[in-house]
Design an enzyme around this catalytic site. Structure first.
Site, PDB file in Angstrom:
ATOM      1  N   SER A  74       6.751  -6.142   2.987  1.00 11.26           N
ATOM      2  CA  SER A  74       5.579  -7.019   2.923  1.00 11.26           C
ATOM      3  C   SER A  74       5.822  -8.322   3.673  1.00 11.26           C
ATOM      4  O   SER A  74       6.920  -8.873   3.627  1.00 11.26           O
ATOM      5  CB  SER A  74       5.259  -7.343   1.463  1.00 11.26           C
ATOM      6  OG  SER A  74       4.372  -8.442   1.384  1.00 11.26           O
TER       7      SER A  74
ATOM      8  N   TYR B 180       0.875 -10.100   8.263  1.00 11.94           N
ATOM      9  CA  TYR B 180      -0.357 -10.891   8.158  1.00 11.94           C
ATOM     10  C   TYR B 180      -0.405 -11.741   9.404  1.00 11.94           C
ATOM     11  O   TYR B 180       0.506 -12.533   9.654  1.00 11.94           O
ATOM     12  CB  TYR B 180      -0.346 -11.776   6.903  1.00 11.94           C
ATOM     13  CG  TYR B 180      -0.717 -11.044   5.642  1.00 11.94           C
ATOM     14  CD1 TYR B 180      -1.841 -10.228   5.589  1.00 11.94           C
ATOM     15  CD2 TYR B 180       0.043 -11.177   4.481  1.00 11.94           C
ATOM     16  CE1 TYR B 180      -2.196  -9.566   4.422  1.00 11.94           C
ATOM     17  CE2 TYR B 180      -0.299 -10.512   3.318  1.00 11.94           C
ATOM     18  CZ  TYR B 180      -1.415  -9.711   3.297  1.00 11.94           C
ATOM     19  OH  TYR B 180      -1.756  -9.046   2.143  1.00 11.94           O
TER      20      TYR B 180
ATOM     21  N   LYS C 104      -4.293  -1.755   8.577  1.00  9.90           N
ATOM     22  CA  LYS C 104      -4.464  -1.509   7.133  1.00  9.90           C
ATOM     23  C   LYS C 104      -5.701  -2.233   6.619  1.00  9.90           C
ATOM     24  O   LYS C 104      -5.877  -3.427   6.889  1.00  9.90           O
ATOM     25  CB  LYS C 104      -3.217  -2.001   6.390  1.00  9.90           C
ATOM     26  CG  LYS C 104      -3.264  -1.840   4.877  1.00  9.90           C
ATOM     27  CD  LYS C 104      -1.889  -2.096   4.275  1.00  9.90           C
ATOM     28  CE  LYS C 104      -1.843  -1.912   2.776  1.00  9.90           C
ATOM     29  NZ  LYS C 104      -2.299  -3.078   2.025  1.00  9.90           N
TER      30      LYS C 104
ATOM     31  N   THR D 157      -2.293  -5.934   8.310  1.00  8.24           N
ATOM     32  CA  THR D 157      -3.280  -5.916   7.224  1.00  8.24           C
ATOM     33  C   THR D 157      -4.458  -6.808   7.606  1.00  8.24           C
ATOM     34  O   THR D 157      -4.294  -7.991   7.908  1.00  8.24           O
ATOM     35  CB  THR D 157      -2.634  -6.372   5.906  1.00  8.24           C
ATOM     36  OG1 THR D 157      -1.606  -5.440   5.576  1.00  8.24           O
ATOM     37  CG2 THR D 157      -3.653  -6.406   4.774  1.00  8.24           C
TER      38      THR D 157
ATOM     39  N   HIS E 225      -7.104  -2.535  -0.570  1.00 12.53           N
ATOM     40  CA  HIS E 225      -6.113  -3.477  -1.091  1.00 12.53           C
ATOM     41  C   HIS E 225      -6.008  -3.367  -2.619  1.00 12.53           C
ATOM     42  O   HIS E 225      -5.822  -4.357  -3.320  1.00 12.53           O
ATOM     43  CB  HIS E 225      -6.504  -4.912  -0.684  1.00 12.53           C
ATOM     44  CG  HIS E 225      -5.326  -5.822  -0.438  1.00 12.53           C
ATOM     45  ND1 HIS E 225      -4.902  -6.176   0.811  1.00 12.53           N
ATOM     46  CD2 HIS E 225      -4.483  -6.474  -1.277  1.00 12.53           C
ATOM     47  CE1 HIS E 225      -3.869  -7.000   0.726  1.00 12.53           C
ATOM     48  NE2 HIS E 225      -3.596  -7.189  -0.538  1.00 12.53           N
TER      49      HIS E 225
HETATM   50  C1  FMN Z   1       0.665  -7.512  -6.491  1.00  8.44           C
HETATM   51  C2  FMN Z   1       0.196  -6.951  -5.191  1.00  8.44           C
HETATM   52  C3  FMN Z   1       0.598  -7.557  -4.014  1.00  8.44           C
HETATM   53  C4  FMN Z   1       0.215  -7.016  -2.779  1.00  8.44           C
HETATM   54  N1  FMN Z   1       0.680  -7.585  -1.639  1.00  8.44           N
HETATM   55  C5  FMN Z   1       0.349  -7.046  -0.450  1.00  8.44           C
HETATM   56  C6  FMN Z   1       0.890  -7.560   0.754  1.00  8.44           C
HETATM   57  O1  FMN Z   1       1.700  -8.471   0.739  1.00  8.44           O
HETATM   58  N2  FMN Z   1       0.483  -7.011   1.915  1.00  8.44           N
HETATM   59  C7  FMN Z   1      -0.411  -5.970   1.964  1.00  8.44           C
HETATM   60  O2  FMN Z   1      -0.762  -5.505   3.054  1.00  8.44           O
HETATM   61  N3  FMN Z   1      -0.912  -5.446   0.849  1.00  8.44           N
HETATM   62  C8  FMN Z   1      -0.551  -5.946  -0.359  1.00  8.44           C
HETATM   63  N4  FMN Z   1      -1.030  -5.385  -1.504  1.00  8.44           N
HETATM   64  C9  FMN Z   1      -1.889  -4.180  -1.412  1.00  8.44           C
HETATM   65  C10 FMN Z   1      -1.030  -2.908  -1.410  1.00  8.44           C
HETATM   66  O3  FMN Z   1      -0.331  -2.781  -0.206  1.00  8.44           O
HETATM   67  C11 FMN Z   1      -1.908  -1.650  -1.581  1.00  8.44           C
HETATM   68  O4  FMN Z   1      -2.928  -1.646  -0.624  1.00  8.44           O
HETATM   69  C12 FMN Z   1      -2.522  -1.577  -2.976  1.00  8.44           C
HETATM   70  O5  FMN Z   1      -1.599  -2.002  -3.942  1.00  8.44           O
HETATM   71  C13 FMN Z   1      -2.953  -0.168  -3.291  1.00  8.44           C
HETATM   72  O6  FMN Z   1      -3.653  -0.126  -4.489  1.00  8.44           O
HETATM   73  P1  FMN Z   1      -2.995   0.359  -5.884  1.00  8.44           P
HETATM   74  O7  FMN Z   1      -1.931  -0.616  -6.230  1.00  8.44           O
HETATM   75  O8  FMN Z   1      -4.127   0.291  -6.850  1.00  8.44           O
HETATM   76  O9  FMN Z   1      -2.499   1.745  -5.684  1.00  8.44           O
HETATM   77  C14 FMN Z   1      -0.642  -5.889  -2.746  1.00  8.44           C
HETATM   78  C15 FMN Z   1      -1.034  -5.286  -3.929  1.00  8.44           C
HETATM   79  C16 FMN Z   1      -0.613  -5.785  -5.147  1.00  8.44           C
HETATM   80  C17 FMN Z   1      -1.016  -5.074  -6.399  1.00  8.44           C
END
Ligand code: FMN
Length: 429
Positions: free
Chosen positions: A136, A160, A301, A186, A325
């Site tokens: 990430s 990002y 993404k 993303t 997301h």
């Molecule tokens: C706590 C948290 C932090 C996240 N941080 C990022 C991130 O830094 N970059 C990103 O592209 N997506 C981030 N996401 C989205 C995840 O990559 C992913 O798309 C998402 O968790 C999928 O949904 P699910 O957790 O319900 O399966 C984050 C999601 C959560 C829950």
């Protein structure tokens, strides 16, 4: 997507089931619950209220989180019989690499809120399980530290796109040096969604200096701190809580803590992060810059509309992640499983398609593949495993999902990923 010829036996799945049941005879139960609702509940016990809210929460009334689950419920698997499923092959090929199963670890920021080993624990778990990790941009540990414990296990970097092109370039070059196979940009977080639970707790980890390790370990970012002017940024009132936050910022500042304290660099790093981290005026034209600076495959993404998928193809992009997301950005958004089919119809076969948001078990992986995804991303469940038992917890969550998928595949009469298609599903009445 392609597959290789020789088949692996079903030993993984059978072995894991047998282990769990045999240990049960000696009185042991899995410390990381297999059932998703239990997993989430147990993880909550291991996390602060702020950490749990940050991970579990979504945007607004959290209807997108609900929609992601409901979309899976609308499809039912129709198992086929007498097909000799004694040997199953769950392998897929993504960007020239053969993966043991069609599952990747979603990039999740601020993992330190779940466990102090954070991304490092996830990196070790991924390497042990042969699951690609997507580092990430908001990680709690620099990508170099994670890459160092992964051997040659696959890893990608999620970017990002910040206001500073120099910073974008530096992060991408670091990812290349870390052996990343792809850059995932993303697109859905140009602004932070209206996260109800975090707002009610008035808690944003980044303001505490958490989840900014990729920045505080970056030479371009650190150099930019030397030229920072305190442009009269709003300051919170000074009280005990403010001082605690300052201490947290210092703890997370990768430089010398004393220097951070005396020069105000820890606070400056947070302030600078806030001013550069996102570029809301990003457009398709900017992507050409990324193509210029890296030969790595580029994956977008957050794609949910078939026209955006077509545009990705037109702009020479290599893959997309159909993602909302995890329901954290737009309340009331389309479920990713619903978005998937029109996107597959528009670009399937020409772009690699990964789907995430709502994957909670093997049947979800199966349904996503049946509707045309090449692979899926696992999000919140791995953070819950991390919260409960660090690296071992992430490994258990990954093992359970892999085995659950393998059994679903075999019991549905499919011997390989290529046999999983739309004809395996039926719409619920
Ligand atoms: C706590 C948290 C932090 C996240 N941080 C990022 C991130 O830094 N970059 C990103 O592209 N997506 C981030 N996401 C989205 C995840 O990559 C992913 O798309 C998402 O968790 C999928 O949904 P699910 O957790 O319900 O399966 C984050 C999601 C959560 C829950």
């Amino acid at each position: 997507m392609a597959q290789s010829d020789d088949m692996s036996l079903l030993t993984g799945a059978i072995g894991r089931q047998r282990d769990i049941y045999l240990k049960g005879i000696a009185g042991y139960k899995p410390s990381v619950p297999v059932d998703y609702a239990e997993l989430e509940a147990r993880a909550a016990e291991h996390m602060s209220p702020e950490a749990y809210a940050y991970v579990a929460g979504g945007a607004g009334n959290e209807r997108t989180i609900d929609a992601n689950q409901q979309a899976f419920e609308r499809w039912r698997i129709v198992p086929r019989m007498l097909r000799d499923v004694s040997a199953l092959d769950t392998r897929v090929e993504l960007f020239g690499r053969t993966l043991a199963s069609p599952i990747l670890l979603c990039p999740i920021g601020v993992a330190e809120m779940a466990h102090r080993d954070a991304d490092l624990a996830a990196a070790r778990a991924c390497a042990a399980e042969g699951v690609p990790m997507i580092f990430s941009n908001q990680a709690s540990r620099p990508m170099e530290e994670c890459a160092a414990v992964m051997g040659d296990s696959p890893r990608w970097f999620q970017l990002y796109w910040s206001k500073s092109r120099e910073l974008v370039k530096s992060l991408v070059q670091r990812a290349e040096r870390c052996g990343c196979d792809a850059i995932v940009v993303t697109l859905d977080t140009t602004m932070l969604g209206w996260r109800t639970r975090d707002l009610d707790l008035a808690y944003l980890p980044f303001l505490r200096g958490r989840g900014i390790a990729q920045y505080t370990s970056d030479p371009v970012f650190l150099e930019s701190l030397n030229h920072l002017e305190d442009g009269g940024a709003p300051r919170p009132p000074i009280n005990l809580a403010t001082l605690k936050t300052l201490a947290q910022q210092l703890q997370n500042y990768s430089g010398n803590a004393l220097e951070g304290l005396t020069s105000g660099k820890a606070r400056a790093a947070v302030q600078q992060f806030i001013s550069v981290y996102s570029k809301p005026d990003l457009t398709w034209e900017d992507l050409a810059y990324l193509r210029e600076i890296t030969p790595l495959p580029i994956i977008l993404k957050g794609i949910l509309h078939p026209d955006d998928a077509r545009a990705a193809l037109d702009h020479g992009i290599d893959g997309i992640v159909v993602s909302n997301h995890g329901g954290r950005q737009v309340d009331g958004a389309i479920a990713t499983l619903d978005a998937l089919s029109p996107i597959v119809d528009a670009v399937g076969g020409k772009l690699t398609i990964i789907m995430d948001s709502g994957i909670r078990g093997g049947a979800h992986v199966f349904k996503a593949l049946a509707l045309g995804a090449d692979a899926v991303g696992l999000g919140r469940p791995w953070v819950y495993g991390l919260a409960i038992n660090g690296e071992a917890g992430v490994r258990e969550v990954l093992q359970n999902l892999k085995v659950d998928f393998e059994l679903t595949m075999g019991l549905s009469g499919c011997r390989s990923i290529g046999e999983i298609g739309a004809d395996c599903l039926s719409l619920a009445p």
